[in-house]
Structures are given as structure tokens and as C-alpha cells.
Scaffold this motif. Structure first.
Motif, PDB file in Angstrom:
ATOM      1  N   GLN A 176       4.268   6.128   4.550  1.00 30.79           N
ATOM      2  CA  GLN A 176       3.312   5.240   3.880  1.00 30.79           C
ATOM      3  C   GLN A 176       3.901   4.583   2.640  1.00 30.79           C
ATOM      4  N   ALA A 177       4.922   5.185   2.056  1.00 27.32           N
ATOM      5  CA  ALA A 177       5.514   4.616   0.849  1.00 27.32           C
ATOM      6  C   ALA A 177       6.144   3.256   1.137  1.00 27.32           C
ATOM      7  N   VAL A 178       6.835   3.138   2.275  1.00 23.64           N
ATOM      8  CA  VAL A 178       7.453   1.863   2.638  1.00 23.64           C
ATOM      9  C   VAL A 178       6.380   0.800   2.838  1.00 23.64           C
ATOM     10  N   ASP A 179       5.273   1.180   3.485  1.00 18.26           N
ATOM     11  CA  ASP A 179       4.171   0.235   3.685  1.00 18.26           C
ATOM     12  C   ASP A 179       3.613  -0.231   2.343  1.00 18.26           C
ATOM     13  N   PHE A 180       3.455   0.721   1.416  1.00 20.23           N
ATOM     14  CA  PHE A 180       2.908   0.362   0.097  1.00 20.23           C
ATOM     15  C   PHE A 180       3.834  -0.590  -0.641  1.00 20.23           C
ATOM     16  N   PHE A 181       5.120  -0.253  -0.715  1.00 22.27           N
ATOM     17  CA  PHE A 181       6.055  -1.091  -1.462  1.00 22.27           C
ATOM     18  C   PHE A 181       6.168  -2.488  -0.847  1.00 22.27           C
ATOM     19  N   VAL A 231      -3.832  -1.037   1.177  1.00 26.29           N
ATOM     20  CA  VAL A 231      -4.119  -2.459   0.947  1.00 26.29           C
ATOM     21  C   VAL A 231      -4.738  -2.648  -0.437  1.00 26.29           C
ATOM     22  N   PHE A 232      -5.699  -1.794  -0.778  1.00 25.64           N
ATOM     23  CA  PHE A 232      -6.385  -1.915  -2.061  1.00 25.64           C
ATOM     24  C   PHE A 232      -5.456  -1.617  -3.230  1.00 25.64           C
ATOM     25  N   THR A 233      -4.692  -0.523  -3.144  1.00 27.18           N
ATOM     26  CA  THR A 233      -3.817  -0.168  -4.267  1.00 27.18           C
ATOM     27  C   THR A 233      -2.694  -1.175  -4.453  1.00 27.18           C
ATOM     28  N   ALA A 234      -2.159  -1.725  -3.359  1.00 25.46           N
ATOM     29  CA  ALA A 234      -1.120  -2.743  -3.479  1.00 25.46           C
ATOM     30  C   ALA A 234      -1.670  -3.981  -4.187  1.00 25.46           C
ATOM     31  N   ASN A 235      -2.888  -4.385  -3.837  1.00 31.60           N
ATOM     32  CA  ASN A 235      -3.528  -5.508  -4.505  1.00 31.60           C
ATOM     33  C   ASN A 235      -3.777  -5.199  -5.979  1.00 31.60           C
ATOM     34  N   ALA A 236      -4.259  -3.989  -6.250  1.00 29.48           N
ATOM     35  CA  ALA A 236      -4.595  -3.617  -7.624  1.00 29.48           C
ATOM     36  C   ALA A 236      -3.356  -3.630  -8.512  1.00 29.48           C
ATOM     37  N   PHE A 237      -2.274  -3.021  -8.059  1.00 29.90           N
ATOM     38  CA  PHE A 237      -1.062  -2.982  -8.876  1.00 29.90           C
ATOM     39  C   PHE A 237      -0.476  -4.385  -9.067  1.00 29.90           C
TER      40      PHE A 237
END
Length: 346
Positions: free
Chosen positions: A63-68, A226-232
Motif C-alpha cells: 500500500q505504501a507504493v500506492d500512497f506515494f 485516496v483521501f490521505t493522498a489528497n489531504a497531504f
């Protein structure tokens, strides 16, 4: 990826806490941040995003790769937001010391509405995999618009329908009264430009979400990521405005780079939809490949933009000298100095 309700609760509470701290700091000392101050805050937000991604690497599988990847996509698309923010704040002649407040309110509103969009998008994805056809087609169309649409440095911001409606329905004044949203003039309560510009910034960023939310669903379908990537990506946008506002004029190929990224993700979404809805054996693009393509595209875009800007700057004195001597001036630009697309008018 199963996310416990308490994890969602803590994440939202932390985000609200950060926004509240920002509001308190800005309310106590309205000012235009220096380059150093903006750089420090951006470093903090980027570091937090990296720490969060590393935490995902230790607590989840892949999931880390997806997040980054999603975070980089959202951050790069946020750069395009800044073009419009500059036009809006300039059009409304917002005092420089109050621009932080305007951007923070706009970003807070964007977080709320993007959360709603993400919830709707996740429900649609879970209900019908064919929605990826729609997402993919929309991204391909947006990519085409970015390449085909012409930009103009002199183009002005055009008020959106919501701002025009407020002007028609409520009495307004063209004069700022510090940071007040509403004030009294001759005993009558009127709306100040501060409220209008906040509405304009918030709604403009919501319109940009129509591009970015489908794009990140092409990276991951996990609502939490999706939400955390947008938030950061959004949390550092305010400081980014003050840090590289002048540099944006030099990123002349930014829209072309974003077009390549959106087109790539659009193709990826359509391939995924074909894989999920038919028996055809089509290749799917791994997230690691997506990450490499996105980073390389942004790097090439930045280098090519800076090289062109430097050449144009070097050619300008020669053109000016030729004009003064009566010789025909050589063209300085090939017409691509501002490839922002058509998303200025909202």
C-alpha cells in the motif's frame, strides 16, 4: 485493505487539528510568509507524508507504493491549481497579508468536498467496475484539452456562477475591511470581497477535483489512501503558493506534462475496466510502473520548461537590441510560453 473506524477518526482529527493550528497562527499574525518560512512548512508537510508512507510500508503489503504514487499525482496536479489561485487573488486584489487566510479556507473547503467525492467514487467503483471506462475517458478528454487548449498570460479570471449569484442576491462592497467577511456601511450589512474570494478559491479547487479524483482512482481504489493522498497534497498547497509563485511562470510545459500523466492513467483505467468487465486477457499496468512514468514525466517537464525559459530570457535582450537598431526582431517564443490549458475560466 481494512481500515478500522478509529483509524479514520484519528486521521480526520489530526487533519482538523492541523487546520485549526493554522487558523490560530494566521489569525494572530496576518502576514505574507517569507520564502524561508514557506520552505520550512512545506518541508514539514512533505516529511509527514513520507513518514506516513513509511508507516504504511511496515503495516500493510504494497500500500505504501500506492500512497506515494497517488500523492505525487495529486501534488503535481495541485501545481496547476496554483495558476488559477494566482489569477483569482490578483483579480480580487486581495491584500498580501490576508492571502494565507483565503487559501487556507479554500483548502479546508476542498478537503470537505473531496471527501464527499471520494465516498461517492468509492461506492460507484464497488457497485460497477464499468465506471472505470467513464473515469478513463474523462481523463483522456482532459489530457486532450490540456494539450489542445491555448493559454494566454493576459487572460483574466472570470467569476464563477456562485460568486455572481452572491453578488446579485446580497449587497456587496468592493472595499476590504481587514479580514472581515461581512461589515456594516451606512448602517447596512454588506458582504466584503474577502467572502467572495474565499468562495471562488474553494469552488475552483472543487472543480479541479473532477480531474484529480478519477486520476487517483486509477492508482488505487482504497478510499483511505485516496483521501490521505489528497489531504497531504492539499495541506502544503498554501505555502507552495508563496514559495514558487514566481517560478510557475517558468514551468511553461507543465500542462503538457500533466496531459501525459492524465492520458497514461486514463489508458490504465480503461485497461483495468476491460480486465474487470470482459474475458479478454489484457495487460494491466503495475503501480510501480505508474510511479516511474509519473516521476520521469514530471522531471522531463521541469527540465524542458526551465531550459526553454532560460533560452527565451537570453533571446529577449537580443530581440530588443535588434528593434532599437531598426533590424527585424527575431521571434523570442514559439507560442508555448503559457501552456496552462483552458481551466482558467471556471
Amino acid at each position: 485493505m481494512e481500515i478500522a473506524p478509529w483509524v479514520w477518526g484519528v486521521t480526520i482529527a489530526v487533519l482538523l487539528g492541523v487546520i485549526l493550528i493554522d487558523f490560530i497562527i494566521i489569525a494572530r499574525r496576518p502576514h505574507e510568509p517569507s520564502m524561508r518560512e514557506a520552505a520550512i512548512w512545506i518541508s514539514v508537510y512533505v516529511s509527514l507524508a513520507i513518514v506516513f508512507g513509511i508507516g504504511l510500508a511496515f503495516t500493510t503489503e504494497g500500500q505504501a507504493v500506492d500512497f506515494f504514487t497517488g500523492w505525487i499525482v495529486e501534488y503535481s496536479m495541485s501545481m496547476d491549481n496554483l495558476f488559477v489561485f494566482i489569477l483569482i487573488l490578483g483579480s480580487f486584489a486581495v491584500p498580501r497579508e490576508h492571502r494565507q487566510r483565503v487559501l487556507l479556507v479554500g483548502i479546508a473547503l476542498a478537503l470537505v468536498f473531496r471527501g464527499l467525492f471520494i465516498a461517492v467514487g468509492a461506492a460507484a467503483v464497488n457497485a460497477f467496475a464499468g465506471v472505470f471506462y467513464l473515469f478513463g475517458a474523462f481523463l483522456l478528454y482532459t489530457a486532450w484539452k490540456l494539450v489542445a487548449g491555448g493559454g494566454d498570460d493576459e487572460e483574466e479570471y472570470k467569476e464563477n456562477a456562485a460568486v455572481r449569484m452572491v453578488r446579485r442576491v446580497l449587497p456587496t462592497t468592493d472595499t476590504y475591511h481587514d479580514a472581515k467577511l461581512v461589515t456594516r456601511i451606512d448602517g447596512k450589512r454588506v458582504v466584503t470581497p474577502m467572502l467572495l474570494v474565499m468562495i471562488a478559491v474553494g469552488l475552483t479547487d472543487i472543480l479541479f477535483a473532477l480531474d484529480s479524483i478519477p486520476a487517483i482512482f486509477g492508482i488505487t481504489q482504497e478510499p483511505y489512501l485516496v483521501f490521505t493522498a489528497n489531504a497531504f497534497a492539499l495541506m502544503g498547497l498554501r505555502q507552495l503558493y508563496f514559495l514558487i509563485g514566481g517560478l510557475l511562470d517558468k514551468l511553461v510545459y507543465l500542462s503538457h506534462g500533466l496531459a501525459v500523466i492524465l492520458g497514461f492513467i486514463g489508458v490504465k483505467l480503461i485497461l483495468h475496466a476491460v480486465h474487470e468487465t470482459t474475458d479478454l486477457h489484457v495487460p494491466e499496468i503495475p503501480t510501480t510502473v505508474s510511479l516511474v512514468v509519473i516521476v520521469l514525466t514530471l522531471a522531463v517537464t521541469a527540465v524542458a520548461s526551465l531550459v526553454k525559459s532560460r533560452r527565451d530570457a537570453a533571446a529577449a535582450p537580443a530581440a530588443s537590441a535588434g528593434a532599437e537598431s531598426g533590424e527585424p526582431a527575431q521571434p523570442v517564443s514559439d507560442g508555448g510560453d503559457d501552456d496552462r490549458g483552458e481551466r482558467v475560466s471556471v
